[in-house]
Structure formats: structure tokens, C-alpha cells
Enzyme design. Structure first.
Site, PDB file in Angstrom:
ATOM      1  N   ILE A  94      -4.350  56.127  -4.583  1.00 10.35           N
ATOM      2  CA  ILE A  94      -5.147  57.180  -3.959  1.00 10.35           C
ATOM      3  C   ILE A  94      -6.530  56.649  -3.583  1.00 10.35           C
ATOM      4  CG2 ILE A  94      -6.083  58.098  -6.117  1.00 10.35           C
ATOM      5  CD1 ILE A  94      -5.641  60.923  -4.860  1.00 10.35           C
ATOM      6  N   GLU A 137      -4.345  55.328 -13.336  1.00  9.00           N
ATOM      7  CA  GLU A 137      -5.157  56.535 -13.511  1.00  9.00           C
ATOM      8  C   GLU A 137      -5.938  56.558 -14.818  1.00  9.00           C
ATOM      9  OE1 GLU A 137      -2.024  57.754 -10.499  1.00  9.00           O
ATOM     10  OE2 GLU A 137      -2.161  56.437 -12.247  1.00  9.00           O
ATOM     11  N   GLY A 153      -1.270  56.032  -7.349  1.00  6.50           N
ATOM     12  CA  GLY A 153      -0.446  56.924  -6.540  1.00  6.50           C
ATOM     13  C   GLY A 153       0.745  56.238  -5.908  1.00  6.50           C
ATOM     14  N   ASP A 204      -1.083  62.786 -12.172  1.00  6.15           N
ATOM     15  CA  ASP A 204      -0.686  64.188 -12.035  1.00  6.15           C
ATOM     16  C   ASP A 204       0.198  64.507 -10.838  1.00  6.15           C
ATOM     17  OD1 ASP A 204      -2.553  63.872 -10.027  1.00  6.15           O
ATOM     18  OD2 ASP A 204      -3.945  65.402 -10.760  1.00  6.15           O
ATOM     19  N   ASP A 227       3.601  56.864  -8.207  1.00  5.95           N
ATOM     20  CA  ASP A 227       4.098  58.221  -7.971  1.00  5.95           C
ATOM     21  C   ASP A 227       4.998  58.261  -6.743  1.00  5.95           C
ATOM     22  OD1 ASP A 227       2.354  60.019  -9.895  1.00  5.95           O
ATOM     23  OD2 ASP A 227       0.919  58.694  -8.924  1.00  5.95           O
TER      24      ASP A 227
END
Length: 271
Positions: A66, A145, A122, A153, A125
């Protein structure tokens, strides 16, 4: 074909290639990229010509995760004079980012992730939402993270334990340590390691071409059944499988597969 700001989408021989395309930022996932990823996979899902998708990154890395500038801008985006509404705004943003990644799972077509270089935060993810993951020998992975003081999350903590087992997922999430390509295969994060980024792209495309040659309706059914079985009991999965085939089995694909087999010719399936 929709237009995108941060990804490219091309289609050839029934295979869609989605490429993260911010190489100067190591494909860091800014807000535009989150929106582009969802739009790309919505298009892939809705386009009959496309039977399988490959997800890869442009430049030196798959993705650095991210975009931190996006993270830093969240405060102004969610601010409200009511603290409760501020928190609600943040929750809605998180749910929307989660939905972007889930678009890979919702897509009826198989998605193959091809990872080279860094796959961080990310990016984990993202690839956990793919049907299969492959990497080059220069790839490395990190659930980053925790090092910026947050709990991941948008899907890693929910999906990764089902791939690697809970103990390994906990270790990687608690420590943020790097996992190289060899270990990624050992812990079943990736299916296969290729000797270079070039070999990775060629090898993953060959796998995608093999999938694209199969009966499209049946491939979509396989994805639906495996995804459903992951989140349901065996009995529920079997019941849904029976219902699916009661609806889909007697298809033109089935007839074509049988006739081509009998006549010893390659099948020609409808999109």
C-alpha cells in the site's frame, strides 16, 4: 476495454494479463490502483472471450504494498466533527479496500499471480486472493504491516493461514520477516518457483493457456466449488456441487468434450 491509470490490461488467446503499472513507485498501491484492480477484474469476469487471467507487476518488483502517501492522507479523508462518524468512515474505507481484493475471488475466471522481486504488505493480501501463485527466484515476501504499527486488515490474516497453516502465518505476521522464493514454495505460499522473471512469465502463461483450452463453464464451476468448499463443511460443499451440476452439467461444453475425444481432435469450446 476500460481505461486505467495504474494498471494495464491486455487480452490474447483468451488470456487476460493484468499488470500493476507504477514501476517508478515499485507498484505501490495508491487509491487509483485499488480502484483499477477492481475494475479490471470486473471486466474480466464480464467478458466471455476471457477464460483465465494472469496478474503480474511492471518493473523491478511485483508491489511494494500500500502506498504510504495514501495512508497518510486517510486522516483528512475520514475526518468528521463526530468521533463516531470518523471511525465509521474509516471502517467503510477498509471494507471497500477489502472488496477490491475480493474481486479476484468473485471473478469467475481463474486468476494466476506471477510474482517477481518484492511482494510486500498489501501485495500479500492481493496474491492470497488469486487461485494460484507462482514466483521467480528473485521474489521475496513480507507481511510488513506490523512494522508500521498496524494490524493487516484487507485479507492476509484471513486467507494466508488456509494456505500455509496457522502457525507459519502467525510467525510471518508477528515478525514481518522476509520469505525468499524457496521458502515460499516450502510453506505452500507459491506452487512453483521459476529461474528468472522471464521464465516466470513464460511458465505462467503456459499454465494459463492450458486452462484456457479447457471447457470454460466447467472451469468456472471448479473455481466456484473450491472457493465454496473453503468456507463450508464437506456436506455443504457436496450438496452445492450436486446442485451446480444438476444445473450446468448437460452443457454444450460436455458434448463438445465427448465428441472431440471420440474423434481424436482438439475441442473447440464456446466462450
Amino acid at each position: 476495454m476500460p481505461s486505467f491509470e495504474t494498471v494495464t490490461l491486455s487480452v490474447e488467446d483468451h488470456i487476460a494479463t493484468v499488470r500493476l503499472n507504477r514501476p517508478e513507485k515499485l507498484n505501490a498501491m495508491n487509491l487509483a490502483m485499488w480502484h483499477d484492480i477492481r475494475s479490471a477484474f470486473q471486466h474480466i469476469d464480464a467478458t466471455p472471450e476471457i477464460r483465465v487471467a494472469v496478474l503480474e507487476g511492471e518493473g523491478k518488483a511485483f508491489t511494494a504494498g500500500i502506498d504510504l502517501q495514501m495512508m497518510m492522507g486517510l486522516g483528512a479523508q475520514i475526518r468528521d466533527e463526530c468521533d463516531g462518524r470518523t471511525r465509521e468512515n474509516l471502517r467503510r474505507i477498509i471494507l471497500d479496500l477489502q472488496d477490491t481484493l475480493t474481486s479476484l475471488e468473485r471473478c469467475r475466471k481463474p486468476v494466476l499471480a506471477a510474482v517477481h522481486g518484492a511482494c510486500v504488505g498489501g501485495g500479500i493480501d492481493l496474491i492470497c486472493c488469486a487461485d494460484m501463485r507462482y514466483c521467480a527466484d528473485d521474489a521475496w515476501f513480507s507481511i510488513k504491516e506490523i512494522d508500521i504499527g498496524m494490524t493487516a486488515d484487507v485479507g492476509t490474516l484471513q486467507r494466508l493461514p488456509r494456505l500455509t497453516g496457522e502457525g507459519m502465518a502467525r510467525e510471518l505476521a508477528y515478525t514481518a520477516r522476509r520469505v525468499d522464493a524457496a521458502e515460499a514454495k516450502e510453506i505452500r505460499l507459491v506452487n512453483r518457483v521459476f529461474e528468472s522473471p522471464e521464465a516466470l512469465r513464460a511458465g505462467v502463461r503456459a499454465i494459463a493457456a492450458d486452462i484456457a483450452a479447457k471447457a470454460p463453464l466447467a472451469i468456472r464451476g471448479v473455481k466456484e466449488m473450491i472457493s465454496y468448499a473453503r468456507d463450508h463443511s464437506v456436506a455443504d460443499g457436496l450438496n452445492y456441487n450436486a446442485t451446480w451440476n444438476a444445473a450446468m452439467l448437460m452443457s454444450a461444453d460436455l458434448q463438445e468434450a465427448m465428441m472431440s475425444g471420440m474423434s481424436k481432435r482438439p475441442p473447440a469450446f464456446r466462450d
